[in-house]
Design an enzyme around this catalytic site. Structure first.
Site, PDB file in Angstrom:
ATOM      1  CG  ASP A 128      -2.723   3.781  -4.035  1.00  0.00           C
ATOM      2  OD1 ASP A 128      -3.985   3.162  -4.314  1.00  0.00           O
ATOM      3  OD2 ASP A 128      -2.992   4.668  -3.003  1.00  0.00           O
ATOM      4  CD  GLU A 129      -5.141  -1.338  -1.037  1.00  0.00           C
ATOM      5  OE1 GLU A 129      -5.427  -1.937   0.005  1.00  0.00           O
ATOM      6  OE2 GLU A 129      -6.027  -0.250  -1.580  1.00  0.00           O
TER       7      GLU A 129
ATOM      8  CG  ASP B 270      -1.940   0.899   1.304  1.00  0.00           C
ATOM      9  OD1 ASP B 270      -2.175   1.626   0.162  1.00  0.00           O
ATOM     10  OD2 ASP B 270      -2.818   1.227   2.115  1.00  0.00           O
TER      11      ASP B 270
END
Length: 350
Positions: free
Chosen positions: A103-104, A8
């Site tokens: 983003d994860e 993350d």
């Protein structure tokens, strides 16, 4: 035993902006829509968070909490390119990568020969590569399954690594508040607490059969999670289930006719989006999304063949749920067929 890593990125959009413009590093920074146009904060840096600014907060409220806030609209093309580079780093370690957003992501490294097969060492190397090659930081969690890996990544944010080894699962999960489990929102947590159930240990004492009897499908999920079980695979190819469009209104509205006028204007955009990949006859259902002035939201969805006029009926039902609360956002959505699924147009499961 599986080895799952959850990565993350730390305040991703804001971090990219601070990387590219060092002058922003020490100031409260947020990415989001204009306060004058009822925008919402997408993300913010940790300086802004100290003022109480949070994601999904109205930009106008963020300005009140933090008058010196630097608010910028963001550069989505740049964020997508950084995300592409991020994924390239993941693929050095495994092909089993499930992106959750830009983003994860989850990585299944069970069969990876990298780092002697150590998921912990792989997570360390990935974080180091992200920092060295992209100039950004990431938090990572390592665990035997997806839901524990995600919880682990939250333990050392920002810029940290937390590992839950197989022999540590029971003790880690036992003390977890039920509200920390994925899928347990505030209302469900309140319902559980009204029964004296605050932690996974409390739910264990109640017993799996009683959980399922009282909570049905939710109880089935709880019966596994309170013991640290999660068999969900990392899905390298995620199938898109819906396509939607939405718009934030210039001012809150209450009138059904005004809401319908907005939705009618969204229908052509929705149809243009789904027509790229699916015909109308392939759609499995349709729905509307309402977000209220208090930022609570509801979705009314019905399975069956696509009928644009049905959106009006769904709007009426949604406004009944609103119970007089003003509407700030309206959206439309259609359901896409699963692989091999046939749409039976004559069968309306509404």
């Amino acid at each position: 035993m599986r080895k799952i890593i959850h990565i993350d990125m730390d305040c991703f959009y804001a971090a990219v902006e601070m990387r590219d413009n060092p002058a922003l590093r020490e100031v409260p920074l947020a990415i989001g829509g204009s306060a004058d146009r009822r925008g919402v904060i997408s993300t913010c840096n940790y300086v802004a968070r100290r003022f109480g600014v949070r994601s999904a907060m109205p930009s106008a409220l963020a300005r009140k909490l933090c008058p010196p806030l630097v608010l910028i609209p963001g550069r989505m093309a740049v964020y997508k390119e950084v995300s592409r580079l991020l994924r390239a780093i993941f693929l050095r370690y495994t092909e089993q990568v499930e992106p959750l957003s830009l983003d994860e992501a989850y990585l299944d490294v069970t069969m990876s020969p990298c780092c002697g097969g150590s998921a912990t060492l792989m997570a360390r190397e990935i974080r180091a590569a992200i920092n060295t090659e992209l100039g950004l930081t990431a938090s990572a969690g390592v665990a035997p399954n997806k839901f524990l890996a995600k919880l682990a990544s939250e333990q050392r944010k920002p810029d940290g690594l937390f590992v839950i080894r197989p022999q540590e699962v029971d003790e880690f999960v036992r003390q977890l508040p039920l509200g920390k489990l994925p899928g347990i929102g505030r209302k469900t947590a309140d319902r559980l607490e009204s029964l004296g159930l605050y932690s996974c240990e409390d739910a264990r004492q109640l017993g799996n059969e009683e959980l399922i009897a009282r909570f049905g499908k939710l109880g089935e999920m709880l019966a596994g999670r309170i013991w640290g079980h999660d068999e969900q695979p990392v899905q390298a190819q995620r199938v898109r289930k819906t396509i939607g469009v939405e718009t934030t209104l210039a001012s809150d509205v209450l009138d059904e006719a005004a809401c319908w006028q907005v939705l009618r204007q969204l229908i052509p955009e929705l149809e243009q989006r789904f027509s790229v990949s699916h015909g109308k006859e392939q759609l499995m259902g349709q729905g509307i999304k309402l977000k209220f002035a208090d930022f609570q939201q509801t979705t009314v969805y019905r399975r069956g063949g696509y009928q644009p006029e049905r959106f009006h009926d769904l709007l009426h039902e949604g406004l009944l749920r609103a119970q007089g609360k003003p509407i700030r956002l309206l959206g439309l959505v259609v359901g896409l067929p699963a692989a091999g699924e046939v749409n039976q147009l004559a069968l309306d499961l509404a």
